[in-house]
Design a protein around this motif. Structure first.
Motif, PDB file in Angstrom:
ATOM      1  N   PHE A 158      -1.491  -0.704  -4.123  1.00 11.00           N
ATOM      2  CA  PHE A 158      -2.764  -0.168  -3.643  1.00 11.00           C
ATOM      3  C   PHE A 158      -2.525   1.174  -2.977  1.00 11.00           C
ATOM      4  CE2 PHE A 158      -2.644  -4.826  -3.300  1.00 11.00           C
ATOM      5  CZ  PHE A 158      -3.558  -5.127  -4.298  1.00 11.00           C
TER       6      PHE A 158
ATOM      7  N   VAL B  25      -8.741  -6.968  -0.451  1.00 10.66           N
ATOM      8  CA  VAL B  25      -7.333  -7.225  -0.790  1.00 10.66           C
ATOM      9  C   VAL B  25      -7.144  -8.641  -1.326  1.00 10.66           C
ATOM     10  CG1 VAL B  25      -5.088  -7.637   0.290  1.00 10.66           C
ATOM     11  CG2 VAL B  25      -6.281  -5.481   0.665  1.00 10.66           C
ATOM     12  N   HIS B  26      -7.805  -9.615  -0.701  1.00 11.09           N
ATOM     13  CA  HIS B  26      -7.581 -11.003  -1.108  1.00 11.09           C
ATOM     14  C   HIS B  26      -7.860 -11.203  -2.592  1.00 11.09           C
ATOM     15  CE1 HIS B  26     -11.931 -11.012  -0.223  1.00 11.09           C
ATOM     16  NE2 HIS B  26     -12.007 -12.017  -1.080  1.00 11.09           N
TER      17      HIS B  26
ATOM     18  N   ALA C  37      -8.605  -0.993  -2.769  1.00  8.92           N
ATOM     19  CA  ALA C  37      -8.204  -1.875  -1.666  1.00  8.92           C
ATOM     20  C   ALA C  37      -8.890  -1.515  -0.356  1.00  8.92           C
ATOM     21  CB  ALA C  37      -6.690  -1.809  -1.480  1.00  8.92           C
TER      22      ALA C  37
ATOM     23  N   VAL D 123       0.870  -1.177   0.000  1.00 16.40           N
ATOM     24  CA  VAL D 123       0.000   0.000   0.000  1.00 16.40           C
ATOM     25  C   VAL D 123       0.901   1.220   0.000  1.00 16.40           C
ATOM     26  CG1 VAL D 123      -2.038   1.016   1.044  1.00 16.40           C
ATOM     27  CG2 VAL D 123      -1.351  -1.291   1.685  1.00 16.40           C
TER      28      VAL D 123
ATOM     29  N   GLU E 258      -3.552  -6.597   6.067  1.00 16.95           N
ATOM     30  CA  GLU E 258      -4.179  -7.554   5.156  1.00 16.95           C
ATOM     31  C   GLU E 258      -3.336  -7.712   3.885  1.00 16.95           C
ATOM     32  OE1 GLU E 258      -6.453  -9.590   5.770  1.00 16.95           O
ATOM     33  OE2 GLU E 258      -7.282 -10.257   3.851  1.00 16.95           O
ATOM     34  N   VAL E 259      -2.768  -6.621   3.424  1.00 16.78           N
ATOM     35  CA  VAL E 259      -1.873  -6.721   2.261  1.00 16.78           C
ATOM     36  C   VAL E 259      -0.659  -7.577   2.627  1.00 16.78           C
ATOM     37  CG1 VAL E 259      -0.315  -5.428   0.758  1.00 16.78           C
ATOM     38  CG2 VAL E 259      -2.639  -4.598   1.142  1.00 16.78           C
TER      39      VAL E 259
ATOM     40  N   LEU F 199      -5.558  -2.258   6.567  1.00 17.17           N
ATOM     41  CA  LEU F 199      -5.270  -2.502   5.148  1.00 17.17           C
ATOM     42  C   LEU F 199      -3.837  -3.000   4.974  1.00 17.17           C
ATOM     43  CD1 LEU F 199      -5.961  -2.355   2.153  1.00 17.17           C
ATOM     44  CD2 LEU F 199      -5.324   0.070   2.193  1.00 17.17           C
ATOM     45  N   GLU F 200      -2.909  -2.346   5.640  1.00 13.58           N
ATOM     46  CA  GLU F 200      -1.508  -2.759   5.513  1.00 13.58           C
ATOM     47  C   GLU F 200      -1.318  -4.203   5.992  1.00 13.58           C
ATOM     48  OE1 GLU F 200       0.850   0.095   7.612  1.00 13.58           O
ATOM     49  OE2 GLU F 200       0.331   1.731   6.241  1.00 13.58           O
TER      50      GLU F 200
ATOM     51  N   CYS G 219      -5.333  -9.138  -4.899  1.00 17.53           N
ATOM     52  CA  CYS G 219      -4.020  -9.797  -5.015  1.00 17.53           C
ATOM     53  C   CYS G 219      -4.147 -11.088  -5.827  1.00 17.53           C
ATOM     54  CB  CYS G 219      -3.446 -10.094  -3.633  1.00 17.53           C
ATOM     55  SG  CYS G 219      -2.878  -8.615  -2.766  1.00 17.53           S
TER      56      CYS G 219
END
Lengths: 546, 328, 546, 328
Positions: C142, C131-132, C126, C33, C194-195, C191-192, C135
């Motif tokens: 993102f 995210v899943h 995102a 991200v 999950e990425v 978010l970070e 990716c």
């Protein structure tokens, strides 16, 4: 002594608040992770008392500790030693997770003989990756043993599983433990967070959705869920008649959910269709209730009331027009790819075939395409009827609609009686609705007779809410008998004398006492009302002094 | 007596044994006998092993032919010690006709014989007779009764093993043996069913203390999951884990007497094991120690490091009767 | 200028390291991200350039910015303007998430014309809950736009979805944001994390498992996954021939995985069975390879080599004994409940029927029970053969084994040629294995002829590793041609002249050059070797100077 | 001219209009004409509305009969303003036969007529003739040409609307109208396709500035998604969001001239909308303001709070051409 109140039920799962001086913080929300050795000093006195889950009754009877204080050990092979209000412990439950078939057999044996208002402690079983299935199967108290063990083993715990400790450096988590490179702290916090998530989803009554997601990382969780689904009769009572919000049917197992099976079961056992000689099978629409979609407006225009409308849909199977608002018909969401798999087809065709065998129409017109059409053909073959086709594709096209309309040219209007259909589905009764009038803006409809309101549709659940006069027309069932007091606010368990065992959480019920009648919604099953010692049994809407 | 051709015993092998602070050449024989009269121990897979003889004579002949096989296959002069097992008790007259004991006395005269038996079959006169037969002056104690005491805790022996005798039974049998001029070897079972790792270790420690000075030899068997046992049923369902080799080391290190140990199945998932990485070294060390009695070796092994040591320490402190086994 | 190296591939997903002064930290792992507005100043110069995804080609050609610096905008309706090494951006991709069918159509159009060594930026798309699938479909960069918007909307972001802000007080998370009640910070960190999780799973080549779990909270994710699965031909090349570790088949969609379809496809198109007049259909075992299980030891004892052994299993379908070590036959895990659903039955019966139609045995003996037996019967009917039955239940029972053995009384031994079967499956060639000897401890087997080693089984993947001499027997395919240099270490893309388009990541390949030959494993597909400008193409095992 | 029975126009309704810092009674008529000659605007759903006449006479008769219907249904004395729309341009001779303009001049003499047209149909002599016919001294400017300029940006007008004329075309038409004694009313379109909320707002602000002092009236139409339009196709795929009512308020508040606004479909998902909670009040306020010109009302509404205001502010600052629309 720990006291607790169950506030939310979701299948077997329970969430609520507990209090007691032993707790690190009181009141405390459960499901919860506790340092159980500190909270339950009696646990330290159980040296030499181990009895594994598979132990036979005679052995268990000899060695399971008795009168050993809280928590009370329950064992699959033993009679229930616990009473309402107990914290119960299933010793060695962490070993059950590896044996899904046994897990479910033991669980059922244990639940069946343990009072419903108990807190269930599963020692050493909770990891971030197992919490979902433990909570889903009714456990509410956990300890840190499992995660601390993983820390000792150098494993990093996540809801997706356990990974080598170097995963902690991969940026997956931002907890205090991870920020300080403290694996043990991360693992404990990860467990607490996952328990909080399960608690939150239980509160939303969406734990099933969480489980359908989480279980994919672990074959045993999947198998436990599937085994429980397979025993519909056992699982059914635990499910509320309606949940709030969308029912996400996002996996193959969604079709095995109690809600879905129950809809079909009640359709086939309770529901009474209107007198109609023609049935038209229609596709579903993304918009719910179907009637409000553009496509269904067109269908209804073409049909013009000259046939009984039956919607063929996955995963529900078959939704007669009158039941389109009933949970979960108005509440499900499903990924649409156009592909109907063989299991879907077989399940839905079976429902349709049984329905058509039960209610004989002179004509059945399939206004369908794709998978739904295939299902209709399978069903027709199964029950030996001949379908008519008003289209084979593009059911919303002008041509198809014209053909549908023409196919009904000589047919008479069917009496539209949504109320009768809904009543039959909800109460299993064939109630005469003659003279009843409806008003309101669909789907918020009110039904009355002689200016007296009888029923209204609860648009959240799609259930009918009867008034006292409405209840007068429901001949039997869904009654809760209380002793001779005047309910103020909700009806609590201790006041209950009798409760219809057919009552499920969320059902509309009539409270009957010598001093008052009351209408309301059940907060628990009829069985739970009788088996519990405390808690709200009925959320009362209206009271009528006698 | 019906004459019979030599017949192989259930097993028979040569080896070394620790004896009298040294090692001796030892022949171990497992006779197929009439079978254990008790045959209810939870971890025992030998209870179905029996020769179904129609008469005492036939049974004797069967044993005789096995002894004949041993004599024909091995040069007995090579051995100063003979260890005899049946799948039950060598001194149970229903299992081993007393007349066969006389044969043993003759054949193994001048050697140390260690014969396994439950305590209820230890009768002073029987033993005196055998001691007399064996004794040619070579050894101070020519006969040892090896008894599977398993633990000195009656509670554990009853619940976890279902052994069917008490510590008192054992000690009175030991007295009888001693009175007959025989020695006593006690077998202890480390970690039977239904015990946490810590409970099992504590049980061994107190058993050591209880036995100190009252028996001539102590051998500790870390529990192994044998096929077709009650133990195996539990194990298969994840309700039992064999002991850690770390625990075995720590017990051997601190024992108040010399304790021998042959970690059968060591390093296998059915036997005493750690994580799989460190097992081989430790098993070999324990076997070496059992020969040499070198406690320093045990101490050094216990100091070695492995990723699983943390796990073991955790299990020792945190495994509880209501949540066990914590590992597999 | 951002430079990057793709280190891991998992289907369409990519993970690696990028560097550049613009980055907040360099090198930086991707997927990542970024504050893209800061990293790509050119983005601020695109006022008025919006072209929505559904725009037609003429409009897109007029208005999609050209030569506008990095990132390069790519549009489904346009020819590819990007080159190897670019960061590419699909403007408006966040709107695609709501249209799964279009999402996949656009994705395929875009991938097909964009060089494989590009980084894909999906602006504003995102969220922890998306995210899943982003990716999984190949996006690697993102921004915070989506989560910041949720913060502005007062929503709490989790991988399970967005919830009212008060969820932050429910204890679901222990990040810095949550500890300080800072919703916006939590959302960015979530978010970070999950990425990072997607990156970690990509590194493990287990992203599919994560997606099969995560997608359940979102019908669109499920539909995107299913649409991609449905186009097997398009999706197949992106999947490695073998992944490390267990392949978890924990959902209905597992049967649609490329690995599973490919196994069946190669079984039916490449695999050459031994000459045998009798086939015995056997159930699978939990232990893998099957041969090492107790049940299969008994089966093999009873069969004693007098029939060709075919294992009927879900989800793989059919595994001939010789292929039991080949990925994923030795590597799958599946929840066992005893219930075979209709889709499973239909899929597997179809494979079995096609196999039996292709290879005619004089006798086919079903040594099966339950679902597998049902499948065999469906297949027999489909291809018109008559089954013999050596049991109907308890295939491992003494009686069944005796009957199986007796059924083969008059049959001759079949030549056991595991190598021949594996060679045919892996290389599509019918290689003469006469005179070859095997040694080693199963499944670690080495094959040689005249004391010269030819092949060995890689027990991680179940693939055969040919030596140079072994390659001499493989008539064609799986070759990578390099220019006239002597490879030192791995073979990089720039050195490659030609590559067999049949090559998939993980395949055993022979590197052929004028100065050397080399054996090794492909690190990317043949197509990617030709379409990329950099990166490791072949991980070399052995080099032979010419 | 073929005589025809009175026939209802496409629409006709009475209402109030802001005029000259006060309000007037206004009759709005939408005639079915020969249809728009351009008919390519991306957001326009009127382009298919046309009467298919075989001849100019037939078309005239059709218009005449609609006018007759108006005269029969309404008492024209009640109105001082007449707003005339076709689904195209009232001054396009192919769409509205010039002879019909004379009828209009006669029938509506003494009133203010506002007629919509594209700029290319503004011819000085036609307008002078109509002005002369209408003018009886009651109003200083009896005729206004209403032109859908939409924006003063040629780029945006071309890309986002596909209007087919330039700002220069508009201003020269405005000069012609002024020279003929007619006034000019400019319609602006707030947030056509392909613009972020901020770009669209900026476009309105610069359009306001460009028009200040050069036209007599400005009306801003927040964009609405009409059926069967190109706009609708994009909207259905999530590629377009109508403007926020907050934006409308902020534009009206700061406009350098009086700008009227009727937020058609306001609060609906197809029309300008906020979150659904605050929409009703704001739409009513904008309508009130369009009558009263009361900027304080707009200012007060803009100060009210709602959960969606944060979202709007976020969208204004963070929506980008490459990631839009951020909300629905």
């Amino acid at each position: 002594m720990i006291r607790f109140e169950i506030k939310k039920r979701d299948g077997l799962a329970r969430a609520g608040i507990m209090s007691g001086d032993e707790l690190p913080k009181s009141p405390l929300a459960f499901p919860a992770v506790l340092d159980t050795a500190a909270v339950f000093p009696a646990l330290s006195l159980r040296s030499g008392t181990s009895v594994p889950l598979p132990a036979p009754p005679a052995f268990a009877a000899d060695y399971v500790p008795k009168d050993a204080g809280q928590p009370v050990t329950i064992h699959p092979a033993l009679d229930n030693p616990s009473v309402s209000g107990d914290v119960v412990m299933v010793a060695g439950w962490h070993t059950a997770l590896a044996n899904p078939r046994q897990y479910v057999l033991w669980l059922k044996a244990l639940r069946d003989k343990t009072p419903p208002d108990t807190l269930w402690y599963a020692p050493a079983a909770a990891l971030p990756s197992t919490v979902h299935i433990l909570c889903y199967t009714g456990f509410t108290l956990f300890d840190y043993t499992g995660v601390d063990l993983k820390s000792a083993q150098g494993l990093f715990c996540t809801p997706e599983g356990e990974f080598p400790a170097d995963a902690q450096a991969a940026g997956l988590c931002g907890c205090e433990g991870c920020r300080n490179g403290d694996l043990a702290l991360h693992n404990r916090l990860a467990l607490e967070h996952e328990v909080a998530l399960a608690r939150y989803f239980t509160g939303l009554q969406k734990l099933r959705e969480l489980v359908e997601a989480r279980c994919r990382m672990n074959a045993n969780s999947v198998a436990i869920m599937r085994h429980l689904d397979q025993d519909y009769t056992w699982s059914e009572p635990f499910s509320p008649v309606a949940r709030s919000g969308v029912m996400r049917a996002n996996s193959g197992e969604s079709m095995q959910r109690v809600e879905v099976r129950r809809f079909a079961e009640r359709l086939l056992s309770r529901y009474k269709p209107p007198k109609a000689t023609v049935a038209v099978l229609l596709p579903c629409s993304a918009k719910k209730p179907y009637s409000l979609s553009q496509s269904h407006r067109r269908f209804q225009m073409a049909i013009a009331g000259r046939a009984h409308e039956l919607i063929v849909t996955s995963p529900l199977g078959l939704v007669p027009r009158e039941l389109e608002c009933v949970y979960p018909a108005m509440h499900y969401d499903v990924p649409v790819t156009g592909y109907w798999d063989a299991e879907e087809c077989a399940y839905i065709a079976d429902i349709l075939a049984r329905y058509l065998a039960l209610h004989s129409y002179e004509r059945v017109i399939a206004h369908l395409e794709g998978g739904a059409l295939k299902v209709a053909e399978m069903a027709a073959e199964q029950c030996g009827i001949t379908l008519e086709y008003s289209c084979r594709d593009h059911p919303t096209g002008e041509e198809a609609l014209t053909r549908l309309s023409h196919a009904l040219d000589c047919e008479r209007r069917v009496k539209d009686d949504r109320l009768h259909g809904m009543l039959s589905y909800q109460f299993g009764s064939d109630i005469d609705t003659k003279g009843m009038l409806s008003r309101g803006h669909f789907p918020e409809i009110f039904y009355s007779r002689n200016n007296q309101q009888l029923f209204s549709i609860d648009t959240g659940t799609g259930l009918l809410r009867p008034t006292f006069e409405g209840w007068g027309l429901v001949p039997e069932g869904y009654r809760v008998t209380i002793s001779d007091f005047l309910p103020e606010g909700d009806v609590l368990v201790p006041g209950i004398v009798e409760a219809d065992p057919a009552i499920r959480e969320g059902d509309e019920v009539l409270v009957v006492g010598s001093k008052a009648l009351a209408t309301g919604r059940a907060a628990m099953t009829g069985a739970e009302m009788k088996g519990s010692k405390r808690g709200v049994a009925v959320r009362v809407r209206k009271v009528k002094k006698l | 007596m019906i004459s019979e051709a030599p017949r192989k015993p259930l097993a028979c092998w040569r080896g070394k044994e620790r004896y009298n602070r040294g090692t001796v050449e030892c022949l171990t024989i497992i006779f197929e006998s009439g079978g254990c009269s008790w045959a209810r121990c939870r971890m025992c897979s030998y209870r179905f092993e029996k020769y179904r003889a129609r008469s005492c004579e036939e049974l004797h002949a069967h044993l005789h032919s096995q002894l004949a096989w041993v004599r024909s296959e091995f040069s007995l002069d090579d051995f100063s010690m003979i260890k005899i097992f049946t799948s039950g008790s060598f001194f149970d007259p229903n299992e081993v006709p007393p007349a066969f004991l006389d044969e043993i006395g003759v054949v193994f005269r001048g050697k140390i014989v260690i014969a396994e038996t439950r305590p209820e079959y230890i009768a002073r006169d029987t033993l005196e007779r055998l001691v007399a037969a064996l004794d040619n002056g070579t050894h101070r104690v020519p006969l040892y009764c090896a008894i599977g005491l398993e633990t000195t805790s009656d509670t554990i022996r009853e619940k976890c093993i279902n052994k069917g005798f008490s510590s008192a039974d054992f000690f009175s049998a030991a007295s009888a043996a001693h009175a007959a001029g025989a020695g006593v070897k006690a077998y202890l079972l480390f970690k039977p069913l239904f015990l946490t790792e810590a409970e099992a270790a504590a049980d061994m420690r107190s058993s050591f203390a209880d036995l100190a000075g009252r028996v001539e030899m102590v051998s500790m068997n870390p529990c192994t999951v044998q096929k077709r046992t009650e133990l195996e049923l539990y194990w298969k369902q994840g309700a039992y884990r064999p002991p850690y080799l770390w625990s075995v080391l720590s017990l051997l290190k601190d024992a108040p007497m010399e304790v021998t140990c042959d970690p059968l199945g060591g390093g296998q998932k059915r036997g005493p094991h750690n994580c799989g990485t460190c097992d081989y070294e430790i098993v070999r060390g324990i076997r070496d120690y059992s020969m040499s009695g070198d406690r320093d070796l045990i101490g050094a092994l216990l100091e070695t490091d492995c990723a699983c040591k943390n796990e073991w320490e955790y299990v020792l402190t945190r495994e509880q009767p209501y949540c066990m086994p914590l590992t597999r």
